[in-house]
Design an enzyme around this catalytic site. Structure first.
Site, PDB file in Angstrom:
ATOM      1  N   GLU A 139       0.891  -1.172   0.000  1.00 14.06           N
ATOM      2  CA  GLU A 139       0.000   0.000   0.000  1.00 14.06           C
ATOM      3  C   GLU A 139       0.921   1.212   0.000  1.00 14.06           C
ATOM      4  O   GLU A 139       1.648   1.422   0.970  1.00 14.06           O
ATOM      5  CB  GLU A 139      -0.859   0.023   1.278  1.00 14.06           C
ATOM      6  CG  GLU A 139      -1.720  -1.205   1.493  1.00 14.06           C
ATOM      7  CD  GLU A 139      -2.917  -1.235   0.572  1.00 14.06           C
ATOM      8  OE1 GLU A 139      -3.322  -0.160   0.102  1.00 14.06           O
ATOM      9  OE2 GLU A 139      -3.429  -2.327   0.317  1.00 14.06           O
TER      10      GLU A 139
ATOM     11  N   CYS B 130      -3.279   8.643   3.496  1.00  9.77           N
ATOM     12  CA  CYS B 130      -3.015   8.062   2.173  1.00  9.77           C
ATOM     13  C   CYS B 130      -4.214   8.267   1.248  1.00  9.77           C
ATOM     14  O   CYS B 130      -4.072   8.236   0.031  1.00  9.77           O
ATOM     15  CB  CYS B 130      -2.699   6.586   2.313  1.00  9.77           C
ATOM     16  SG  CYS B 130      -3.932   5.701   3.277  1.00  9.77           S
TER      17      CYS B 130
HETATM   18  P1  NAP Z   1       8.032   5.115   4.865  1.00 13.23           P
HETATM   19  O1  NAP Z   1       9.144   6.045   5.167  1.00 13.23           O
HETATM   20  O2  NAP Z   1       8.059   4.368   3.596  1.00 13.23           O
HETATM   21  O3  NAP Z   1       7.977   4.113   6.117  1.00 13.23           O
HETATM   22  C1  NAP Z   1       6.990   3.135   6.214  1.00 13.23           C
HETATM   23  C2  NAP Z   1       7.450   2.028   7.126  1.00 13.23           C
HETATM   24  O4  NAP Z   1       8.539   1.340   6.523  1.00 13.23           O
HETATM   25  C3  NAP Z   1       7.946   2.491   8.491  1.00 13.23           C
HETATM   26  O5  NAP Z   1       7.512   1.574   9.460  1.00 13.23           O
HETATM   27  C4  NAP Z   1       9.454   2.447   8.335  1.00 13.23           C
HETATM   28  O6  NAP Z   1      10.114   2.247   9.549  1.00 13.23           O
HETATM   29  C5  NAP Z   1       9.601   1.228   7.474  1.00 13.23           C
HETATM   30  N1  NAP Z   1      10.835   1.147   6.747  1.00 13.23           N
HETATM   31  C6  NAP Z   1      11.497   2.128   6.105  1.00 13.23           C
HETATM   32  N2  NAP Z   1      12.602   1.628   5.498  1.00 13.23           N
HETATM   33  C7  NAP Z   1      12.628   0.309   5.769  1.00 13.23           C
HETATM   34  C8  NAP Z   1      13.522  -0.749   5.445  1.00 13.23           C
HETATM   35  N3  NAP Z   1      14.591  -0.560   4.674  1.00 13.23           N
HETATM   36  N4  NAP Z   1      13.240  -1.984   5.917  1.00 13.23           N
HETATM   37  C9  NAP Z   1      12.159  -2.206   6.676  1.00 13.23           C
HETATM   38  N5  NAP Z   1      11.276  -1.242   7.028  1.00 13.23           N
HETATM   39  C10 NAP Z   1      11.512   0.003   6.575  1.00 13.23           C
HETATM   40  O7  NAP Z   1       6.629   5.840   4.874  1.00 13.23           O
HETATM   41  P2  NAP Z   1       6.006   6.825   5.959  1.00 13.23           P
HETATM   42  O8  NAP Z   1       6.745   8.107   5.872  1.00 13.23           O
HETATM   43  O9  NAP Z   1       5.885   6.159   7.299  1.00 13.23           O
HETATM   44  O10 NAP Z   1       4.531   6.989   5.381  1.00 13.23           O
HETATM   45  C11 NAP Z   1       4.196   7.938   4.403  1.00 13.23           C
HETATM   46  C12 NAP Z   1       3.849   7.290   3.106  1.00 13.23           C
HETATM   47  O11 NAP Z   1       3.014   6.174   3.309  1.00 13.23           O
HETATM   48  C13 NAP Z   1       3.085   8.207   2.187  1.00 13.23           C
HETATM   49  O12 NAP Z   1       3.661   8.158   0.922  1.00 13.23           O
HETATM   50  C14 NAP Z   1       1.688   7.612   2.137  1.00 13.23           C
HETATM   51  O13 NAP Z   1       1.006   7.790   0.932  1.00 13.23           O
HETATM   52  C15 NAP Z   1       1.930   6.187   2.385  1.00 13.23           C
HETATM   53  N6  NAP Z   1       0.764   5.588   3.019  1.00 13.23           N
HETATM   54  C16 NAP Z   1       0.012   4.723   2.293  1.00 13.23           C
HETATM   55  C17 NAP Z   1      -1.092   4.126   2.872  1.00 13.23           C
HETATM   56  C18 NAP Z   1      -1.923   3.158   2.118  1.00 13.23           C
HETATM   57  O14 NAP Z   1      -2.776   2.532   2.718  1.00 13.23           O
HETATM   58  N7  NAP Z   1      -1.704   2.988   0.835  1.00 13.23           N
HETATM   59  C19 NAP Z   1      -1.423   4.412   4.193  1.00 13.23           C
HETATM   60  C20 NAP Z   1      -0.636   5.294   4.893  1.00 13.23           C
HETATM   61  C21 NAP Z   1       0.467   5.885   4.293  1.00 13.23           C
HETATM   62  P3  NAP Z   1      10.849   3.457  10.349  1.00 13.23           P
HETATM   63  O15 NAP Z   1       9.808   4.422  10.699  1.00 13.23           O
HETATM   64  O16 NAP Z   1      11.424   2.760  11.510  1.00 13.23           O
HETATM   65  O17 NAP Z   1      11.865   4.003   9.392  1.00 13.23           O
END
Ligand code: NAP
Length: 526
Positions: A257, A296
Site C-alpha cells: 500500500e 493516504c
Molecule cells: P516510509 O518512510 O516508507 O515508512 C513506512 C514504514 O517502513 C515504516 O515503518 C518504516 O520504519 C519502514 N521502513 C522504512 N525503510 C525500511 C527498510 N529498509 N526496511 C524495513 N522497514 C523500513 O513511509 P512513511 O513516511 O511512514 O509513510 C508515508 C507514506 O506512506 C506516504 O507516501 C503515504 O502515501 C503512504 N501511506 C500509504 C497508505 C496506504 O494505505 N496505501 C497508508 C498510509 C500511508 P521506520 O519508521 O522505523 O523508518
C-alpha cells in the site's frame, strides 16, 4: 521521557540504548520517548510466531478467533482517552483526528469479530460447491483455503499508529495467521500503548501478536516461503520491500500500500451552490485538511469543468484560509502539525518542485506558519495549501508527486472523457470520487476511472446528506489501488482473508472431498 519496548515472545523487551531513536511532540519539538530494537533477536520472534502463535490460532474456529478480536476491540475502547492522548502528543493529531485513527482501529477489529462469528465453527474456508472433473460424477474438484503456516509481518506508516496495526492484524488473526507488527518509529507511542493494553487485558492468544517497536532491524531477512509481508508506506520503501533478497528468493507473498494522488471530480452537470456542489466543497476541504493532509486517502487532485475553475477556487480558498491550525491539544484547533521535521522539509520541497513544474500557489504559504498556541517558528506546521494548474496535461509532476501535507491542486477539464484521461495520469489511486447526477457523464467517468483506482465514491444529490467522505476506509470495502498506489488490496470483508490463506484445489472422490471439506468443524462456504 519513557523508553518504548518491543513485545516479543509474550514479554516487553527494550533494545540496546545505543540504538535509541527519539520520538518527539511535533507541535513543540519536545522529546517524548526513545526506542530501540538493536540487539533484539527478531528472527527468534518469527520462529516463535510460527511455532507457537500459528498452531494456537489454527486450533481455533473462526468464531473463536473472532472472539479474540472482539476482546481486543473492547480492551482498546476502554483506554480510548489514553490512546488519544498518546496520539496528540506524538503524532500531532487533534483529538478528532486521533479518534479517526483509534476508533478506526476498534471498529475494524469489531467488524472482523462479527465476521468470525458469521463464519462460525469452521477453521478454514471452502470455495463454492466444486465441480465434476471427468465424465464420472464421482471424480470431483473443490477449492479449500487453509491458513498459511507462516507469520504475517506487517510494516506500517507513521500516519495511522493504531488503525495501521489493527486493520492488518484483525484480518491475519481471523485467518489464523500470527502477526509481527512494526509501526513507523516516529509515531510509535500510541502503537506501544495499544499493545501494552492488549497484554494487560490478557486478550491475546499466545504468540498471536508481537510488536517490533523501532527500526525493522533484520526482521525481513528471516522471511520464509509460508510467510507474508504486508507493507504500507512510501513508494521508495515499497521498492525496497519488493526487492528484498528473502522475499525474492523464497517467493514470499507481498502486499504493498503506497503513495496515491487521489482525485475528486466535479461532474459537468453540477451547478454552483447546489447541494452536490456543497458536498464536493465539504469533502475536498475535509480530505485536504483532516490529519493535516497526512492520509493516504487524502484528495491531492481536484478536477472541475474548466468554466468552473474560478468559482471553485473562490469557494475553497477562504475555507482553507480560515481553518484554525496549531497546537492539537487546543480545543479551538482543527488541524495539527505534520508528524516530523523531515515530513515538513519534504512537503516544502514537493511544493517548490510543483511550482517549478507549471503550478501556481493560490492559497496559503508553504514557508510561513503562525500556529495557535505555539510560539512562531516552533513545531512542524504548514498552512493548508491550494495550488492550481492551468495546463493540467502539461504539468506532469502534479500527477506524479504526492505532497504528504494539507495540499491539493485544482485543475480544469473539458468533457468527461478528458477528466478520465487526467485522473489516469496519476497511474493508480487508492480512492477517487465523482460528484454528478448525470447518468451519461457518470457512465463515462466510472468506466474511465475505475480501472485506475481501488475505490470510487460516487456522490449524487440523493446521498449528499448521508454519504461518507471518500477518505474513510471501511473494513467492508477493499483498500488498496493499482499502479502507484502499490498494486495491493487489503480489507474488503472476507476478501481480505485470502492474502493469509493458501487456496488449494482438491481433486478426488466426491464423497471423500465432502468429508475433508467438512473438516473437524463445519467449514464456512465462501
Ligand atoms: P516510509 O518512510 O516508507 O515508512 C513506512 C514504514 O517502513 C515504516 O515503518 C518504516 O520504519 C519502514 N521502513 C522504512 N525503510 C525500511 C527498510 N529498509 N526496511 C524495513 N522497514 C523500513 O513511509 P512513511 O513516511 O511512514 O509513510 C508515508 C507514506 O506512506 C506516504 O507516501 C503515504 O502515501 C503512504 N501511506 C500509504 C497508505 C496506504 O494505505 N496505501 C497508508 C498510509 C500511508 P521506520 O519508521 O522505523 O523508518
Amino acid at each position: 521521557m519513557i523508553t518504548l519496548q518491543s513485545y516479543l515472545k509474550g514479554a516487553f523487551v527494550a533494545g540496546d540504548a545505543t540504538g535509541n531513536a527519539t520520538l518527539v511532540n511535533p507541535a513543540t519539538e519536545e522529546a517524548v520517548a526513545v526506542t530501540s530494537t538493536r540487539g533484539l533477536d527478531l528472527g527468534a520472534a518469527l520462529t516463535y510466531a510460527r511455532d507457537v502463535g500459528g498452531p494456537t490460532l489454527r486450533a481455533m474456529t473462526f468464531a473463536e478467533r473472532g472472539a479474540v478480536l472482539e476482546g481486543m476491540s473492547k480492551a482498546l475502547h476502554q483506554v480510548r482517552d489514553a490512546l488519544i492522548e498518546a496520539s496528540v502528543i506524538n503524532a500531532g493529531t487533534t483529538r478528532s483526528d486521533s479518534k479517526f485513527d483509534i476508533d478506526g482501529a476498534t471498529g475494524t477489529l469489531a467488524y472482523y469479530a462479527a465476521l468470525g462469528k458469521k463464519l462460525g465453527a469452521a477453521k478454514f474456508l471452502v470455495e463454492g460447491n466444486g465441480e465434476q472433473l471427468t465424465r464420472s460424477a464421482r471424480f470431483f474438484g473443490r477449492h479449500v483455503k487453509m491458513p498459511r503456516r507462516g507469520v504475517a509481518v506487517h510494516i506500517n506508516a507513521f500516519n495511522f499508529p493504531a488503525w495501521g496495526l489493527a486493520e492488518k492484524a484483525a484480518v491475519a488473526i481471523l485467518a489464523g495467521v500470527p502477526v509481527v507488527s512494526k509501526p513507523a518509529t516516529s509515531t510509535a507511542l500510541a502503537t506501544f500503548r495499544l499493545v501494552e493494553r492488549l497484554h494487560e487485558a490478557k486478550v491475546l492468544p499466545e504468540g498471536a501478536l508481537q510488536l517490533v517497536c523501532g527500526s525493522a532491524g533484520d526482521v525481513l531477512d528471516h522471511l520464509g516461503p509460508q510467510d507474508v509481508l504486508a507493507f504500507t508506506g512510501g513508494s521508495h520503501t515499497a521498492r525496497v520491500m519488493r526487492s528484498l533478497n528473502a522475499a525474492v528468493a523464497r517467493n514470499v507473498r507481498v502486499n504493498i500500500e503506497a503513495d496515491s494522488l487521489n482525485a475528486a471530480v466535479l461532474g459537468p452537470d453540477v451547478e454552483p451552490g447546489s447541494e452536490l456542489w456543497q458536498m464536493f466543497v465539504r469533502d475536498v476541504v475535509r480530505e485536504m485538511t483532516q490529519k493535516s493532509g497526512q492520509k493516504c486517502t487524502a484528495t491531492r487532485r481536484i478536477f472541475v469543468p474548466s468554466e468552473r475553475l474560478d468559482e471553485m477556487q473562490e469557494e475553497l480558498a477562504p475555507r482553507l484560509a480560515e481553518l484554525k491550525y496549531g497546537d492539537p491539544s487546543n480545543d479551538e484547533v482543527r488541524m495539527g502539525p505534520l508528524a516530523t521535521a523531515q515530513q515538513l522539509a519534504d512537503a516544502r520541497e514537493g511544493v517548490a518542485a510543483l511550482l517549478k513544474a507549471g503550478v501556481r500557489l493560490v492559497q496559503g504559504s508553504a514557508q510561513d506558519a503562525d500556529p495557535i498556541g505555539v510560539p512562531k517558528g516552533r513545531g512542524y506546521f504548514i498552512q493548508p495549501l491550494l495550488l492550481r494548474a492551468d495546463a493540467p496535461h502539461e504539468a506532469s509532476l502534479v500527477h506524479e508527486h504526492e505532497v504528504f501535507a494539507p495540499c491539493a491542486t485544482l485543475m480544469g477539464y473539458r468533457g468527461a472523457d478528458d477528466a478520465t484521461v487526467l485522473v489516469a495520469k496519476g497511474e493508480g489511486t487508492l480512492v477517487s470520487s465523482i460528484y454528478s447526477d448525470d447518468r451519461a457523464a457518470l457512465d463515462t467517468l466510472v468506466a474511465g476511472i475505475a480501472p485506475f483506482t481501488g475505490r470510487l465514491l460516487i456522490g449524487s444529490t440523493k446521498v449528499a446528506d448521508q454519504a461518507i467522505s471518500p477518505g474513510l476506509v471501511l473494513p467492508s470495502c477493499v483498500h488498496g489501488g493499482p499502479g502507484r498506489a502499490g498494486g495491493g488490496e487489503e480489507l474488503g470483508g472476507e476478501r481480505g482473508l485470502d492474502f493469509y490463506l493458501q487456496r488449494t484445489a482438491l481433486q478426488g472422490d466426491r464423497a471423500v472431498l465432502d468429508k475433508v471439506a467438512a473438516g473437524p468443524g463445519e467449514p464456512a462456504a465462501s
